[in-house]
Design an enzyme around this catalytic site. Structure first.
Site, PDB file in Angstrom:
ATOM      1  CD  GLU A 238       7.497   4.097   8.838  1.00 49.42           C
ATOM      2  OE1 GLU A 238       6.928   4.667   9.771  1.00 49.42           O
ATOM      3  OE2 GLU A 238       8.488   3.354   9.005  1.00 49.42           O
TER       4      GLU A 238
ATOM      5  CG  ASP B 282      10.822   6.774   6.735  1.00 47.90           C
ATOM      6  OD1 ASP B 282      10.431   5.918   7.538  1.00 47.90           O
ATOM      7  OD2 ASP B 282      11.222   7.903   7.083  1.00 47.90           O
TER       8      ASP B 282
END
Length: 252
Positions: free
Chosen positions: A80, A108
């Site tokens: 992320e 992420d």
């Protein structure tokens, strides 16, 4: 809200959030609630990863800043916040190296200990509702989901919370403090209610029209609560490396 975000979050996180919003044609100065939400999500991802390493036996250990054993491998790969092209390159590299299934959506994090991608969620609503939305979107049992709320609740795939209780408590405390500080500034209700936020935005824009050219007075007073918000948790050495990696634009 914009002033709050810039005071509350680490400058690198603010810069990454601005870059991400501009990539999609969004203005952090206008969509301030989204700006705050992106910064919060980024910070939770960094906090999730920070200080967690894997030793020579493959066991997960926690190393505090300044510890001489800093040459250990980071347990989590942060995906992320990276440029999309770079992020997919990282994901493809992980999949080729480990043999894990490639996700349909950018996750992420990647957990090198458990060998799985992780999707982090931060919600202003009920955790179970947001969890189901995430699960329905991802449609993959291979990606682990972990949801946090501003009220201290959390929900994870198969109740496997990945991190130790103390690390998760640190994240929950941070989120709760952000909520309290927003509330003390009269920002929380509009942050939770997007419709109210839009009405407030229109009202603010109208009030700014007559004096658009006049200087704006900004308060630099830091409340006691905000002092606890200052993000001291980030490893300075890793921050510098991540900054160089995350903010470097790929050549076209």
């Amino acid at each position: 809200m914009e002033d709050f975000v810039r005071q509350c979050f680490n400058p690198m996180i603010v810069e990454l959030a601005e870059k991400a919003m501009k990539e999609y044609g969004e203005d952090p100065k206008i969509e301030t609630n989204k700006f705050a939400a992106i910064c919060t999500h980024l910070e939770v991802c960094f906090m999730y990863s920070d200080f967690h390493f894997i030793d020579e036996r493959g066991e997960s250990i926690i190393v505090e800043p300044g510890d001489p054993n800093a040459l250990l491998k980071h347990r989590f790969e942060i995906i992320e916040g990276r440029d999309r092209t770079v992020a997919w390159t990282v994901v493809n590299s992980i999949c080729n190296t480990t043999g894990v299934e490639k996700p349909k959506f950018l996750p992420d994090l990647y957990d090198y200990k458990e060998n799985r991608f992780i999707e982090i969620g931060v919600t202003r609503r009920e955790v179970h509702i947001y969890y189901l939305e995430k699960a329905n979107k991802i449609k993959s049992e291979k990606t682990h989901i972990h949801i946090f709320s501003f009220t201290g609740e959390e929900m994870a795939t198969k109740a496997d919370y990945t991190l130790d209780e103390e690390s998760r408590a640190r994240i929950k405390t941070r989120l709760f403090t952000i909520r309290q500080e927003m509330a003390s500034r009269g920002l929380w209700d509009s942050f939770v209610n997007p419709r109210e936020a839009k009405r407030q935005l229109k009202k603010d824009l109208r009030s700014q029209e007559p004096c658009a050219g006049s200087p704006t007075k900004v308060s630099h007073r830091t409340s006691p609560a905000l002092k606890t918000l200052e993000p001291m948790w980030m490893d300075s050495n890793r921050t510098a490396a991540l900054r160089a990696s995350f903010l470097k634009c790929p050549k076209k």
